[in-house]
Motif scaffolding. Structure first.
Motif, short mmCIF file in Angstrom:
data_model
loop_
_atom_site.label_atom_id
_atom_site.label_comp_id
_atom_site.label_asym_id
_atom_site.label_seq_id
_atom_site.Cartn_x
_atom_site.Cartn_y
_atom_site.Cartn_z
N ILE A 1 5.62 6.76 12.70
CA ILE A 1 5.52 5.96 11.47
C ILE A 1 5.37 4.49 11.79
O ILE A 1 4.77 3.72 11.03
N ARG A 2 5.89 4.06 12.93
CA ARG A 2 5.77 2.66 13.33
C ARG A 2 4.31 2.22 13.38
O ARG A 2 3.96 1.12 12.94
N PHE A 3 3.42 3.04 13.92
CA PHE A 3 2.00 2.70 14.00
C PHE A 3 1.38 2.61 12.61
O PHE A 3 0.49 1.79 12.37
N PHE A 4 1.85 3.45 11.69
CA PHE A 4 1.37 3.39 10.30
C PHE A 4 1.71 2.05 9.67
O PHE A 4 0.85 1.42 9.02
N GLY B 1 3.85 0.68 1.82
CA GLY B 1 4.13 1.78 2.74
C GLY B 1 5.56 2.27 2.64
O GLY B 1 5.82 3.48 2.73
N THR B 2 6.50 1.35 2.44
CA THR B 2 7.90 1.74 2.28
C THR B 2 8.10 2.57 1.02
O THR B 2 8.84 3.57 1.03
N ILE B 3 7.42 2.18 -0.07
CA ILE B 3 7.51 2.96 -1.31
C ILE B 3 6.96 4.37 -1.10
O ILE B 3 7.56 5.36 -1.52
N ILE B 4 5.81 4.46 -0.42
CA ILE B 4 5.23 5.78 -0.14
C ILE B 4 6.18 6.60 0.73
O ILE B 4 6.38 7.81 0.51
N LEU B 5 6.81 5.96 1.72
CA LEU B 5 7.73 6.66 2.62
C LEU B 5 8.94 7.20 1.85
O LEU B 5 9.35 8.35 2.04
N VAL B 6 9.52 6.37 0.97
CA VAL B 6 10.69 6.81 0.20
C VAL B 6 10.31 7.95 -0.74
O VAL B 6 11.07 8.93 -0.90
N LEU B 7 9.13 7.86 -1.38
CA LEU B 7 8.69 8.95 -2.25
C LEU B 7 8.51 10.25 -1.46
O LEU B 7 8.86 11.33 -1.94
N HIS B 8 7.95 10.13 -0.26
CA HIS B 8 7.78 11.33 0.57
C HIS B 8 9.12 11.93 0.97
O HIS B 8 9.31 13.15 0.87
#
Length: 506
Positions: free
Chosen positions: A423-426, A442-449
């Protein structure tokens, strides 16, 4: 006979001994490790030819052969057989001293018993075999786990033998409610897979779901618990692990006492524990062996390192590329002076260093242990310094990548550490494209996932989302042992009470 839900043609044993032995030799291809020892059972009416069949190296037959053959040769010390007594009954009752004895009537079951290390006794004239549990093969024994070391705590780890692993868990939980179920998975390997849970504490729905997912597996080989993990995980396309693996018996015992289910696979020291939550991968067994304040401090440190490992290079790229006003003036002047002769943008600079460090990390793992660590450490120092001297990267970027790599090592779970590295590269790409706004999206997408993930029906982000107030006592912080009165509500739905409140008495 059923296997993995598919019908398998079975064949009954032949009453003629030579016919059965011929089928065994043909089925196993006259393998050189197949041992067939013939002898005779003498009854008052007649002599019955018999044979012992086993695989050399899988069965510990020394004591069994000695006791059995001595009993047959020393017939004067044994009661005489009556004309109505079956020789198989006599062998089973008086001559076999093995602890586990069973009868076999099917040829496929007989072959599986032989290949599992059991010793088979066959008597001419009877379409039945006797299987004696003589399974015993060499293993590396109980040694200290390499992947999850602790400063304070037990030094024992699982081995590759299933029965040794179950014994290590039973040694810690001496309760009759600790139940064990075993099944064979793999149409060719026939690997023993065991389910372990505490009846009355584990959620019956989770236990039944584990059984169902294991029974649905239809493959030819299971060589490691990683095979099982891929077949039964909730979501295959997520970078985050939803099944916890460990080689520490105390970690598995702690999970069982919380209401989780353990899956043990023969041939590997790594045991699977479900359901697994996000917080589960940040905690270690040592959190409970140190005082509560020390355990809490270490947990908070791991969460800080997790954010550094995930967002460190991305934040540096975003600030130096788009948001220079956030950097103190003197520091900004130093960074600009360092980057004066560097031909690459910050993203390419970070990508070059990150890929180089990943190569060194993988090389250190794959190389021989005696030289692996030296090569990885020296390589990182030499290449980092050489890259700075050559004007490829700046000293600040070397510091950021080094801190990020060290922070990643703090994460206890190897699987979670790999996920954070991916995820770091993302986030680095988002930062190079949109700055801090890209990291925010990206953080919002990560939390939703993460919020959409489940582990055997349990929300992955619990007890954060959904927020469970009662379970915060052992989440980011850990209260003293005498205040942990109940088990996690999100995992255990039956016997939640753990203890009475007993504060220390001077």
């Amino acid at each position: 006979m059923q296997h993995n839900g598919n019908s398998v043609t079975t064949e009954a044993l032949h009453p003629e001994l030579e016919a059965t032995l011929g089928l065994i030799r043909s089925k196993l291809g006259n393998s050189t490790d197949l041992v067939i020892r013939s002898f005779t059972v003498i009854t008052p009416l007649q002599a019955h030819p018999a044979a012992i069949v086993y695989i050399d190296g899988l069965a510990n037959v020394k004591e069994l052969l000695e006791s059995l053959l001595v009993n047959f040769s020393d017939t004067q010390t044994l009661p005489q057989l009556s004309s109505e007594t079956s020789p198989l009954h006599w062998i089973r009752s008086f001559m076999l001293r093995s602890g586990d004895i069973s009868s076999l009537y099917d040829f496929e079951e007989l072959c599986q018993a032989i290949l599992s290390g059991e010793t088979i006794v066959l008597v001419d004239g009877y379409a039945e075999g006797i299987a004696a549990a003589t399974n015993e093969w060499k293993d590396r024994g109980v040694t200290e786990p390499n992947s999850q070391s602790v400063v304070r705590g037990p030094r024992e780890g699982f081995s590759e033998t299933l029965r040794t692993n179950t014994a290590l868990i039973r040694r810690k939980i001496k309760d009759p409610s600790l139940w064990l179920e075993t099944r064979q998975v793999g149409t060719v390997t026939h690997t023993d897979v065991a389910i372990m849970y505490i009846q009355g504490i584990a959620d019956e729905k989770v236990v039944e779901e584990v059984r169902s997912r294991l029974d649905r597996i239809d493959t030819d080989a299971i060589l490691e618990s990683g095979y099982i993990e891929e077949f039964i995980q909730d979501k295959a396309m997520s970078p985050f692990p939803t099944i916890y693996n460990t080689e520490r018996p105390d970690t598995v015992a702690g999970g069982l006492l919380e209401g989780r289910v353990a899956i043990l696979v023969d041939g590997t020291p790594f045991v699977l524990v479900v359901p697994a939550l996000f917080t589960h991968f940040i905690q270690t067994a040592e959190d409970y062996y140190q005082r509560a304040d020390i355990g809490t401090l270490l947990r908070l440190l791991r969460y800080v390192c997790l954010f550094i490992a995930m967002f460190g290079p991305g934040a540096y790229i975003a600030i130096t590329t788009f948001h220079q006003e956030m950097i103190p003036t003197q520091l900004l002047i130093n960074i600009v002076a360092q980057r004066e002769g560097i031909p690459f943008p910050a993203f390419i600079e970070a990508l070059l260093m990150e890929v180089t460090f990943e190569i060194l990390r993988e090389a250190g793992v794959r190389m021989p242990r005696t030289v692996g660590q030296a090569v990885s450490i020296v390589g990182a120092l030499v290449i980092g310094q050489a890259a700075v001297d050559a004007g490829l990267v700046g000293p600040a970027m070397v510091i950021v990548v080094s801190i990020t790599a060290i922070s990643n090592f703090v994460i206890p779970s190897y699987n979670m550490g790999i996920s954070i590295r991916m995820i770091r590269f993302f986030f680095m790409m988002l930062a190079a494209s949109f700055g801090l706004f890209g990291i925010l999206v990206g953080t919002i997408i990560l939390v939703l996932h993460l919020s959409s993930l489940q582990s055997f029906g349990v929300p992955y982000l619990a007890p954060f989302a959904p927020f469970i107030k009662e379970d915060q006592k052992d989440n980011m912080i850990r209260l003293p042992q005498w205040m942990l009165l109940t088990r996690p509500h999100i995992v255990s739905h039956q016997d939640r009470k753990r203890q009475q409140k007993q504060p220390p008495q001077p």
